[in-house]
Design an enzyme around this catalytic site. Sequence first.
Site, PDB file in Angstrom:
ATOM      1  N   GLY A   1     -38.723  40.312  39.455  1.00 54.45           N
ATOM      2  CA  GLY A   1     -37.709  39.294  39.247  1.00 54.45           C
ATOM      3  C   GLY A   1     -36.626  39.351  40.307  1.00 54.45           C
ATOM      4  O   GLY A   1     -36.224  38.327  40.875  1.00 54.45           O
ATOM      5  N   ASP A   2     -36.135  40.545  40.582  1.00 55.60           N
ATOM      6  CA  ASP A   2     -35.125  40.718  41.621  1.00 55.60           C
ATOM      7  C   ASP A   2     -35.634  40.254  42.975  1.00 55.60           C
ATOM      8  O   ASP A   2     -34.921  39.565  43.722  1.00 55.60           O
ATOM      9  CB  ASP A   2     -34.733  42.202  41.717  1.00 55.60           C
ATOM     10  N   LYS A   3     -36.863  40.625  43.307  1.00 57.84           N
ATOM     11  CA  LYS A   3     -37.353  40.363  44.669  1.00 57.84           C
ATOM     12  C   LYS A   3     -37.748  38.904  44.863  1.00 57.84           C
ATOM     13  O   LYS A   3     -37.501  38.335  45.936  1.00 57.84           O
ATOM     14  CB  LYS A   3     -38.503  41.324  44.989  1.00 57.84           C
TER      15      LYS A   3
ATOM     16  N   ASP B   1     -34.278  43.297  35.414  1.00 56.69           N
ATOM     17  CA  ASP B   1     -35.612  42.819  35.743  1.00 56.69           C
ATOM     18  C   ASP B   1     -36.512  42.749  34.504  1.00 56.69           C
ATOM     19  O   ASP B   1     -37.280  41.795  34.354  1.00 56.69           O
ATOM     20  CB  ASP B   1     -36.251  43.714  36.810  1.00 56.69           C
TER      21      ASP B   1
END
Length: 389
Positions: free
Chosen positions: A173-175, A145
Amino acid sequence: MDATTGSAAGPLDGVRVIDLSTVVMGPYAAQIMGDLGADVIKIESPSDTVRAGRYRTTPGMTPLSLNVNRNKRSVSLNLKDDTGRERALELIAGADVLITNMRPGALARLGLTYAELAEHHPGLVYAHAQGFRSDSDRAGHAAYDETVQASSGLVDIAHRALGRPVYLPTIIGDKVAALTIVYAVLAALVSRDRTGRGQHIEVPMTDTLLAFNLVEHLSGHVYEPAEGSTGFPLSMKRGHRAVPTADGLACIVPYHAQNFRDFFAAAGRPDLAGDPRVAGTVIEDADVDPLMELVADCAPSLTTQEWEEICAKHSIPMAPVLELDRAADDPYVRDGHLLDVVEHPSEGPIRSIGIPVRFSATPASVRRLAPLPGQDTAEVLDALPSARR
């Protein structure tokens, strides 16, 4: 219906998803699809970092794994073993969707590329998430991230606004990539309903977060040649922050001149309510920061609750700052079942994060709490065609 105990079929009832992903991006996307009613089978890897770290009683049952693995069945398979790989292929053959963030090289070694799977399963929707585009010179680079926040411009935005090149204290970023996977998969399923064919979906985290950031922050660079700098002006202001009240913190954001006049009048500052800078209908850009500093100066004159009532009366955008340690006791959170306590079979009482969307006819629900690693292996594999021969 209580979102933590509901059993009604959701809008994705009848869709089967294979979650062949690790960390947060893929698992969170699969969890959302599970909340929406899909049958999600997670093929577990013993090296999944989501299962590593602090736990209450059971190894592997970490807070993060409890959050992103609900509404899934867990199957432990060693994909490097011929039998494990064959069982995985059989599971994929009976699925509508595959979500993976394995690196392309590993997928090729295991025979799990889209080209290989689509040859026998043309209706498969194959969602592959990775840090960077497969046709870029960064395709094989490791991505986390923090690196995605850097490569998407988010660290630059924070540096310019805050004076420090910090990472946002959330794995945004992941979500954001997870949400992108979900809408892309749903679109591909609609297309498959029309054409009968699935497709390959590539979701690069950097591209996804860059597009997300530039919606407002491209700003003057929308034009060619540029007619101003990048960065959304309001977000980059020094005064763009929550302010102290008499008893806490609040977001108070007057957006137009009447908002400012009403706010200053309520604060007992008629002199500021009559300030020439707020006399018209438009606030000049150069006046925003000094006016927001005055808002910060006035806010401690009343409590958060008093400001909430005043701002609601005058339609001034305002919200108390939610302290996460007290979130479960917040009336809005409690009444919306956004953090209900439920009984987990192995972990005892846990808080289950609520489902943020509501469907009038096909409600989403939490039907299964997060499983133990490999908990459902026997049940799932015994239902495969090969087990019945």
